[in-house]
Design a protein around this motif. Structure first.
Motif, PDB file in Angstrom:
ATOM      1  N   ASN A  53      28.617-104.573  63.570  1.00  0.00           N
ATOM      2  CA  ASN A  53      29.963-104.290  64.063  1.00  0.00           C
ATOM      3  C   ASN A  53      29.974-103.741  65.481  1.00  0.00           C
ATOM      4  N   ASP A  54      28.799-103.734  66.135  1.00  0.00           N
ATOM      5  CA  ASP A  54      28.727-103.330  67.543  1.00  0.00           C
ATOM      6  C   ASP A  54      29.255-101.924  67.755  1.00  0.00           C
ATOM      7  N   LEU A  55      28.888-101.007  66.896  1.00  0.00           N
ATOM      8  CA  LEU A  55      29.414 -99.648  67.002  1.00  0.00           C
ATOM      9  C   LEU A  55      28.441 -98.777  67.782  1.00  0.00           C
ATOM     10  N   ALA A  67      35.276 -93.155  63.599  1.00  0.00           N
ATOM     11  CA  ALA A  67      35.688 -94.420  64.207  1.00  0.00           C
ATOM     12  C   ALA A  67      34.482 -95.243  64.656  1.00  0.00           C
ATOM     13  N   ASP A  68      33.345 -94.580  64.913  1.00  0.00           N
ATOM     14  CA  ASP A  68      32.151 -95.286  65.370  1.00  0.00           C
ATOM     15  C   ASP A  68      31.090 -95.443  64.281  1.00  0.00           C
ATOM     16  N   THR A  69      31.319 -94.877  63.108  1.00  0.00           N
ATOM     17  CA  THR A  69      30.350 -94.966  62.007  1.00  0.00           C
ATOM     18  C   THR A  69      31.129 -95.233  60.729  1.00  0.00           C
ATOM     19  N   GLU A  71      44.532 -96.990  76.360  1.00  0.00           N
ATOM     20  CA  GLU A  71      43.436 -97.599  75.604  1.00  0.00           C
ATOM     21  C   GLU A  71      43.872 -97.955  74.193  1.00  0.00           C
ATOM     22  N   GLY A  72      44.972 -97.324  73.711  1.00  0.00           N
ATOM     23  CA  GLY A  72      45.503 -97.683  72.406  1.00  0.00           C
ATOM     24  C   GLY A  72      44.593 -97.332  71.248  1.00  0.00           C
ATOM     25  N   PRO A  73      44.617 -96.087  70.774  1.00  0.00           N
ATOM     26  CA  PRO A  73      43.749 -95.692  69.663  1.00  0.00           C
ATOM     27  C   PRO A  73      44.063 -96.484  68.393  1.00  0.00           C
ATOM     28  N   GLU A  74      43.039 -96.734  67.604  1.00  0.00           N
ATOM     29  CA  GLU A  74      43.209 -97.488  66.362  1.00  0.00           C
ATOM     30  C   GLU A  74      42.611 -96.711  65.194  1.00  0.00           C
ATOM     31  N   ILE A  75      43.018 -97.111  63.981  1.00  0.00           N
ATOM     32  CA  ILE A  75      42.378 -96.643  62.756  1.00  0.00           C
ATOM     33  C   ILE A  75      41.140 -97.506  62.542  1.00  0.00           C
ATOM     34  N   LYS A  76      40.029 -96.877  62.192  1.00  0.00           N
ATOM     35  CA  LYS A  76      38.796 -97.631  62.000  1.00  0.00           C
ATOM     36  C   LYS A  76      38.219 -97.352  60.619  1.00  0.00           C
TER      37      LYS A  76
END
Lengths: 382, 273
Positions: free
Chosen positions: B26-28, B47-49, B130-135
């Motif tokens: 997932n390229d995190l 969000a990154d893991t 940058e528009g934060p998202e739910i991950k």
């Protein structure tokens, strides 16, 4: 025209300077948040996604703005014509309250520029969907109920008469929308059966939130009238406030019955005898902020004294703040690895900035629009 | 049909290959973390893991043993996050995955509150532009549509992770428990919990020890959805009719009193009546 108005009283006073400073501070913090994200100015995190702004600005803010729909219902629907002098300030307090809620949401939402998506993307299973729609519609209703002050001030007869003709449907719509979203703020937390403490979690949360919002409406009118009578050096409608206060004990009694009945019904009364933070908050709420004001407001001596009225109203306001923080923040269990959330000082700066903006707006309206009926200034615009 | 993942905590060696494979596919980016006194790192999903292996020390008869838990999206059959999302940004697919429309999300974060497994996470460091998202875990929907297994399953060297049809995995799980009752707690977690999940667990230690909440078999949003679909329309109609009726009654009474020589304005009525 503007020149003539400003000549009435010099607008620069220490209070104006302080309010202005707090508003600018809140604005600067909001700009940092828009540039660098919520993490830059808040202690919100993946364990605690909703913090001070949701518990205070949204939950408390909406509840404390309920004086508008209570007073409008009494005057327009329940035949309480004599309470009309309280109406305009109550509508204004409510209107500003909702605008403050929306301002706070524009800081708290991750994508504030998309707030209008609520209008086009529907999920009618979501409690948040109902909250969003009702808050939007009711803010619009409040704007219409408030608009006659502007029309009067500028001598616009036709729109003023239009609103006058629509006022009964508006009052009915306002009370209905208020009931729906005051209660659904409680429903937001029904989805947390395993995370919210058992003492505080119940499917009756919507009923409890609605009852306390109804009780705090008159209390807020009492506070707002008493404070504004001192600040603006105008007469106090003590008899009217005392009359309004008579409704509060009935609502608080119903609330106590629901609170105890709910725990008894689910066989959880024994939880109240185990001493911990959650049960302590429950006892503090019920004894200090529900039972005590219920008794006080039933006493004629209290209802005839502005100081006692104010103290008792303050207790009911405290009840709302305590219960909203208990459900929204304190009694929600966090995973064991979570660091406990304490609001960042800059989160307070945003909240204080927004409240200051509300206070400043109230002051401006009181000065330039016919807010207090008995002291309605002669229309300077004509 | 509905896909699922079976996690067998008895077979897990805690190598964290799944955690790394998830990041790679997932390229995190890596996260800056600090020592929390455990092999578990980072401490939770973010969000990154999207997948974190939990390292838990569990007391058994003769000392302390590791127990490995898997913290990632459970892809519930009746997801609370999907029910909670006001704009329908989260949705459940027939194939199993719970997915996210980033172009719908308003960032209210109610999904994070609603999820009983604390899974959805937010990009706290992204500003307006940058528009934060739910991950969260996507069940590797991009791999699934290409006929591949999720990255975590493919990389697992000890056979602790298995991908397949949900019904078949439940059979596999129950068969393992039957064959080796001494190895497992006699329960397949996720078969019924919160209405069933697409990630199933079997474990040698009680499931709470793996960090899983104790849930009933009803979807946790059931009461909230009843309030929305049953109580709300009733309250809406009741309030409109009730308030209209009260207004009409009060007005009629005032008019009658006016006819009888009253002032026409019932000024002295109490608010409480």
């Amino acid at each position: 025209m503007i020149g003539r108005v400003t000549l009435r009283r010099p607008p620069i006073s220490p209070a104006v300077v302080v309010l202005g400073g707090l508003i600018v501070l809140g604005l600067v913090v909001a700009l940092i948040r828009y540039a660098s994200g919520l993490g830059a100015i808040s202690n919100l995190n993946d364990n605690t996604g909703w913090g001070l702004w949701i518990s205070f600005d949204l939950l408390c803010g909406v509840a404390l703005a309920s004086g508008a729909f209570i007073t409008a219902s009494i005057v327009y629907l329940f035949g309480g014509e004599r309470y009309r002098p309280l109406l305009r300030p109550a509508i204004l307090t409510g209107f500003l309250g909702y605008l403050m809620v929306i301002l706070a949401l524009l800081v708290d939402l991750g994508r504030p520029e998309r707030i209008w998506y609520l209008l086009i993307f529907w999920n009618h299973h979501s409690v948040m969907f109902e909250v969003g729609w009702c808050v939007m519609l009711y803010t619009f209703v409040l704007a219409l109920e408030f608009s006659p002050l502007v029309f009067e001030r500028f001598g616009l007869e036709a729109p003023r008469r239009l609103i006058h003709a629509l006022i009964i449907p508006l009052a009915i719509a306002g009370a209905t929308l208020s009931t729906l979203h005051q209660s659904s703020l409680g429903s937001l937390y029904v989805i947390l059966p395993d995370q919210l403490d058992k003492i505080w979690h119940t499917p009756l949360l919507p009923l409890m939130f609605w009852l306390t919002a109804v009780a705090v409406g008159p209390a807020m009118v009492i506070l707002e009238s008493t404070i504004s009578s001192r600040v603006f050096r105008r007469g106090l409608e003590l008899d009217l406030l005392g009359g309004l206060a008579r409704v509060i004990p009935f609502v608080l009694a119903a609330y106590i019955a629901v609170k105890i009945g709910d725990l008894a019904g689910s066989g959880e009364l024994s939880l109240l005898t185990e001493w911990n933070l959650e049960s302590g908050l429950w006892w503090l709420e019920i004894m200090g902020f529900v039972f005590l004001p219920m008794v006080l407001f039933s006493l004629p001596a209290v209802r005839q004294s502005s100081a006692w009225l104010m103290f008792s109203a303050f207790l009911v306001v405290s009840e709302v703040i305590l219960s909203r923080f208990a459900v929204g923040l304190i009694a929600i269990g966090r995973p064991e690895f979570a660091a406990s959330y304490v609001p960042h000082p800059l989160e307070f700066a945003v909240t204080i900035g927004i409240v200051s903006a509300g206070v400043a707006a109230f002051g401006l309206v009181a000065r330039y629009l016919p807010l207090f009926v008995e002291h309605a200034p002669s229309p300077a615009a004509e | 049909m509905a896909k699922a993942i079976l996690f067998d905590a008895f077979r897990c060696t805690g190598c964290r290959g799944c955690q790394v494979a998830c990041k790679q596919w997932n390229d995190l980016p890596a996260e800056a973390t600090h020592n929390t006194g455990s092999y578990q790192n980072p401490p939770r999903v973010s969000a990154d893991t999207w997948l974190v292996m939990q390292f838990r020390e569990v007391e058994n008869g003769d000392g302390v043993a590791w127990a490995f838990g898997r913290h990632a999206c459970m892809h519930c059959l009746h997801p609370a996050c999907v029910s909670a999302c006001p704009v329908g940004a989260l949705y459940k697919t027939d194939e199993g995955p719970v997915l996210y429309h980033d172009d719908r999300c308003i960032g209210c974060r109610y999904c994070m509150l609603a999820c009983p497994f604390e899974i959805p996470t937010f990009q706290w460091d992204k500003g307006l532009f940058e528009g934060p998202e739910i991950k969260k875990c996507t069940f590797c929907i991009d791999r699934l549509s290409a006929g591949m297994e999720p990255a975590c399953v493919q990389t697992c060297p000890s056979g602790a992770l298995m991908f397949g049809e949900r019904d078949e995995l439940i059979d596999v799980a129950e068969a393992r428990i039957r064959e080796h009752p001494e190895r497992y707690v006699d329960h397949v977690y996720g078969k019924d919990e919160a209405g069933g999940t697409s990630v199933l667990y079997i474990s040698p230690v009680p499931f709470e020890e793996l960090g899983l909440p104790q849930l009933g078999s009803a979807p946790i949003q059931e009461d909230a959805e009843d309030i929305m679909t049953k109580a709300t329309p009733a309250v809406l109609v009741g309030m409109l009719v009730g308030l209209g009726g009260i207004y009409w009654l009060v007005k009629r009474r005032q008019e009658m009193m006016g006819k009888n020589g009253g002032s026409g304005r019932e000024g002295d009525r109490e608010a409480s009546s």
